[in-house]
Design an enzyme around this catalytic site. Structure first.
Site, PDB file in Angstrom:
ATOM      1  CD  GLU A  74       3.558 -35.393 -58.064  1.00 36.30           C
ATOM      2  OE1 GLU A  74       2.608 -35.096 -57.307  1.00 36.30           O
ATOM      3  OE2 GLU A  74       3.493 -35.278 -59.301  1.00 36.30           O
ATOM      4  CG  HIS A  93       4.750 -41.039 -59.251  1.00 33.52           C
ATOM      5  ND1 HIS A  93       3.885 -41.537 -60.203  1.00 33.52           N
ATOM      6  CD2 HIS A  93       4.827 -39.698 -59.492  1.00 33.52           C
ATOM      7  CE1 HIS A  93       3.461 -40.555 -60.978  1.00 33.52           C
ATOM      8  NE2 HIS A  93       4.025 -39.428 -60.568  1.00 33.52           N
ATOM      9  CG  HIS A  95       6.115 -39.429 -65.126  1.00 37.81           C
ATOM     10  ND1 HIS A  95       6.328 -38.094 -65.407  1.00 37.81           N
ATOM     11  CD2 HIS A  95       5.582 -39.451 -63.879  1.00 37.81           C
ATOM     12  CE1 HIS A  95       5.948 -37.348 -64.381  1.00 37.81           C
ATOM     13  NE2 HIS A  95       5.503 -38.156 -63.434  1.00 37.81           N
ATOM     14  CE1 TYR A 120       4.989 -65.037 -60.133  1.00 37.62           C
ATOM     15  CE2 TYR A 120       4.522 -65.534 -62.434  1.00 37.62           C
ATOM     16  CZ  TYR A 120       4.981 -65.924 -61.190  1.00 37.62           C
ATOM     17  OH  TYR A 120       5.423 -67.204 -61.000  1.00 37.62           O
ATOM     18  CG  HIS A 160       0.830 -37.986 -63.414  1.00 40.14           C
ATOM     19  ND1 HIS A 160       0.495 -37.041 -62.457  1.00 40.14           N
ATOM     20  CD2 HIS A 160       2.165 -38.172 -63.280  1.00 40.14           C
ATOM     21  CE1 HIS A 160       1.581 -36.674 -61.798  1.00 40.14           C
ATOM     22  NE2 HIS A 160       2.611 -37.350 -62.273  1.00 40.14           N
TER      23      HIS A 160
END
Length: 215
Positions: A74, A93, A95, A120, A160
């Site tokens: 990625e 990143h 999942h 927040y 994703h």
């Protein structure tokens, strides 16, 4: 922060997220700017729970891999944030389960992925863009981030996971956790006619904390 300290902090924060179930197995990736303008990146196929500081992928300021293991597939996604957001010092990143679930619901707003439930979520993330589904590792994910012209610090990849840029590694991790927490609240409250923040309350937050919002 020295490269040694940054390596240790990246692995410590990644393990904390793994241990709390925010990303599992060998999923997720993390990167951070070094003092000399290079990057440290989690290697491909590694687990957040078992990152080795000495084996992180190390890129110089020209984008050349100079030591460590091969980086996550990625990498174009991370690079797109660094290239378009001058304030980006780290990218995470995950999942994470609840945010992925929220991305699949037909009523989710693609331009404002997270409902305004808490201050927040707005303060740490601004508006979160829901991007369409891409095959894992598809460079088109990076192209989609570039298409936002640096106007979003966080995106959600449909089916994703979330991707968040922050000023440093701690800020990026805090923000992506806030994204998952807000998505979890949204899923918990689904169908309950919950009272979220009003438009006036959102506007007050945006004004007081100078949040990127109308972009």
């Amino acid at each position: 922060m020295s490269d040694t300290a940054l390596r240790e902090q990246m692995c410590l924060l990644a393990k904390s997220m793994f241990d709390r179930g925010l990303t599992g197995g060998s999923t997720g990736n993390i990167s951070a700017r070094t003092q000399d303008g290079g990057l440290l990146v989690s290697p491909t196929g590694t687990s957040f729970g078992r990152l080795d500081p000495a084996r992180l992928s190390h890129f110089d300021a020209q984008g050349r891999l100079i030591d460590g293991d091969p980086p996550t597939k990625e990498m174009p996604l991370h690079q797109a944030f660094y290239d378009t957001r001058s304030t980006a010092g780290a990218v995470v990143h995950l999942h994470s389960c609840h945010s992925v679930a929220l991305s699949m619901l037909p009523e989710t707003d693609p331009d404002n992925f997270l409902p305004p439930l808490t201050p927040y979520g707005i303060m740490k993330l601004g508006r979160v863009k829901l991007l369409p589904f891409f095959l894992p590792g598809d460079p088109a994910m990076g192209d989609a981030v570039r298409g936002l012209a640096g106007k979003r610090s966080a995106v959600m990849l449909a089916n994703h996971g979330p991707v968040v840029a922050g000023k440093d590694i701690e800020a990026a991790c805090n923000a992506v956790e806030e994204l998952e927490d807000t998505a979890r609240l949204a899923m918990m409250l689904r169908g309950m006619n919950a009272r979220g923040l009003t438009d006036d309350q959102v506007r007050a937050l945006v004004t007081k904390f100078d949040i990127e919002w109308d972009v």
